[in-house]
Motif scaffolding. Structure first.
Motif, PDB file in Angstrom:
ATOM      1  N   PHE A 186      23.800 -32.220 -70.031  1.00  0.00           N
ATOM      2  CA  PHE A 186      24.352 -30.995 -70.268  1.00  0.00           C
ATOM      3  C   PHE A 186      22.849 -30.047 -69.889  1.00  0.00           C
ATOM      4  O   PHE A 186      23.092 -28.857 -69.981  1.00  0.00           O
ATOM      5  N   GLN A 187      22.013 -30.608 -70.110  1.00  0.00           N
ATOM      6  CA  GLN A 187      20.687 -29.878 -69.955  1.00  0.00           C
ATOM      7  C   GLN A 187      19.956 -29.601 -68.653  1.00  0.00           C
ATOM      8  O   GLN A 187      18.919 -29.050 -68.400  1.00  0.00           O
ATOM      9  N   SER A 188      20.911 -29.964 -67.630  1.00  0.00           N
ATOM     10  CA  SER A 188      20.478 -30.123 -66.236  1.00  0.00           C
ATOM     11  C   SER A 188      20.459 -28.513 -65.795  1.00  0.00           C
ATOM     12  O   SER A 188      21.422 -28.165 -65.577  1.00  0.00           O
ATOM     13  N   VAL A 189      19.077 -28.040 -65.645  1.00  0.00           N
ATOM     14  CA  VAL A 189      18.975 -26.766 -65.468  1.00  0.00           C
ATOM     15  C   VAL A 189      19.351 -26.575 -63.703  1.00  0.00           C
ATOM     16  O   VAL A 189      20.211 -25.491 -63.388  1.00  0.00           O
ATOM     17  N   GLN A 190      18.931 -27.462 -62.989  1.00  0.00           N
ATOM     18  CA  GLN A 190      19.417 -27.191 -61.476  1.00  0.00           C
ATOM     19  C   GLN A 190      20.922 -27.529 -61.511  1.00  0.00           C
ATOM     20  O   GLN A 190      21.443 -26.442 -60.512  1.00  0.00           O
ATOM     21  N   PHE A 191      21.561 -28.170 -62.186  1.00  0.00           N
ATOM     22  CA  PHE A 191      23.127 -28.424 -62.015  1.00  0.00           C
ATOM     23  C   PHE A 191      23.679 -27.043 -62.321  1.00  0.00           C
ATOM     24  O   PHE A 191      24.727 -26.641 -61.731  1.00  0.00           O
ATOM     25  N   GLN A 237      17.318 -39.180 -61.733  1.00  0.00           N
ATOM     26  CA  GLN A 237      16.245 -38.461 -60.885  1.00  0.00           C
ATOM     27  C   GLN A 237      16.914 -38.226 -59.507  1.00  0.00           C
ATOM     28  O   GLN A 237      16.504 -37.194 -58.952  1.00  0.00           O
ATOM     29  N   VAL A 238      17.374 -39.243 -58.990  1.00  0.00           N
ATOM     30  CA  VAL A 238      18.020 -39.068 -57.564  1.00  0.00           C
ATOM     31  C   VAL A 238      19.023 -37.698 -57.555  1.00  0.00           C
ATOM     32  O   VAL A 238      19.074 -37.030 -56.584  1.00  0.00           O
ATOM     33  N   TYR A 239      19.740 -37.799 -58.689  1.00  0.00           N
ATOM     34  CA  TYR A 239      20.883 -36.791 -58.737  1.00  0.00           C
ATOM     35  C   TYR A 239      19.927 -35.349 -58.828  1.00  0.00           C
ATOM     36  O   TYR A 239      20.443 -34.301 -57.940  1.00  0.00           O
ATOM     37  N   GLU A 240      18.881 -35.129 -59.594  1.00  0.00           N
ATOM     38  CA  GLU A 240      18.150 -33.986 -59.762  1.00  0.00           C
ATOM     39  C   GLU A 240      17.428 -33.669 -58.162  1.00  0.00           C
ATOM     40  O   GLU A 240      17.448 -32.552 -57.754  1.00  0.00           O
ATOM     41  N   LEU A 241      17.059 -34.718 -57.402  1.00  0.00           N
ATOM     42  CA  LEU A 241      16.705 -34.392 -56.224  1.00  0.00           C
ATOM     43  C   LEU A 241      17.619 -33.961 -55.222  1.00  0.00           C
ATOM     44  O   LEU A 241      17.415 -32.969 -54.591  1.00  0.00           O
TER      45      LEU A 241
END
Length: 275
Positions: A131-136, A61-65
């Motif tokens: 793999f599903q991280s849209v923001q990445f 979650q921190v990665y996504e932030l």
């Protein structure tokens, strides 16, 4: 948080004071940061609860932030370059570099989890996957590594996520914006050969093209730090699960290693061989 207040002529200092802060109760630290919602966003899937699942969820979650913040900064840096604000673009990219170093360092926290601890809840994750991280993927697209096949082969995207990724595929990249900077400084940028020649000119006359050189180096630093994160990530995955396939069905570390040679700005890397 910094607090301030303006005392009007019809208010005493005491009356003005209670119009903000804890006594005014208009906004608190918790309400401003939506802490109730934020701290209620970590829901374990394991039963009985695996101790390290909270760590796993929190880290990601921190990665996504941070990805959200990086998209904010990189988008602004691109627009600044196109708008002729080279100094502002370089400032924003310096911030990007600092955040990317934090991303690499966060892997150390995740590696305090042993393979045995991870295996306690790993099966609960399927078919979810990084793999599903849209923001990445947005960040990669914006940096120049556009991959339209990702949108096609990932079937779990929401309509809003598909729209975001499609927009990123269609909009200019950091590299496109850098070419705008070259043209604004009277340098040719119509083909790869012209760009390479222009960058050699910049490299050999840094007194005249100091801002262009510095911006190119800032882009290269972004590329290098992204590569550092990918390399650190794949080693962590191999340490955690070895050669097992990913929870989302990918080949796991084999897929991640195939991404290591990727470069956002190959012409800037090639320039080193041409000097």
């Amino acid at each position: 948080m910094v607090e301030w207040s303006t005392v009007t002529t019809d208010q005493s200092p005491d009356e003005a004071f209670v119009s903000f802060g804890e006594q005014g109760a208009q906004l608190t630290y918790g309400s401003y940061l939506r802490l109730g919602q934020l701290l209620d966003s970590q829901h374990l899937e394991s039963d009985p609860p695996a101790h390290d699942e909270l760590l796993f969820i929190t880290i990601h979650q921190v990665y996504e932030l941070w990805f959200k913040q990086l998209l904010h900064e990189v988008t602004a840096a691109r627009d600044a370059m196109t708008g002729g604000k080279v100094w502002w673009a370089q400032h924003l990219l310096q911030r990007v570099h600092v955040i990317e170093r934090v991303l690499v360092q966060q892997v150390d926290v995740l590696e305090t989890m042993t393979p045995q601890d991870f295996l306690e809840f790993r099966q609960r994750l399927a078919p979810a996957s990084g793999f599903q991280s849209v923001q990445f993927r947005e960040l990669e697209f914006l940096s120049g590594a556009k991959d339209a096949t990702y949108v096609k082969r990932f079937r779990g995207l929401t309509e809003e996520e598909q729209q975001r990724l499609t927009a990123r595929l269609d909009e200019p990249t950091l590299w496109d914006a850098f070419l705008d900077v070259l043209r604004a400084h009277g340098l040719a940028a119509g083909s790869d050969e012209e760009v390479s020649a222009s960058m050699r000119t910049v490299a050999h006359d840094r007194s005249q093209y100091a801002a262009v050189w510095a911006l190119g180096e800032a882009l290269l630093q972004h590329d290098e730090l992204a590569a550092s994160w990918r390399a650190r990530h794949v080693v962590m995955v191999e340490r955690m699960i070895g050669a097992k396939s990913g929870t989302g069905g990918s080949s796991g570390s084999t897929y991640l290693r195939s991404r290591l040679p990727m470069q956002y700005f190959p012409l800037l890397w090639n320039l080193r061989s041409e000097l």
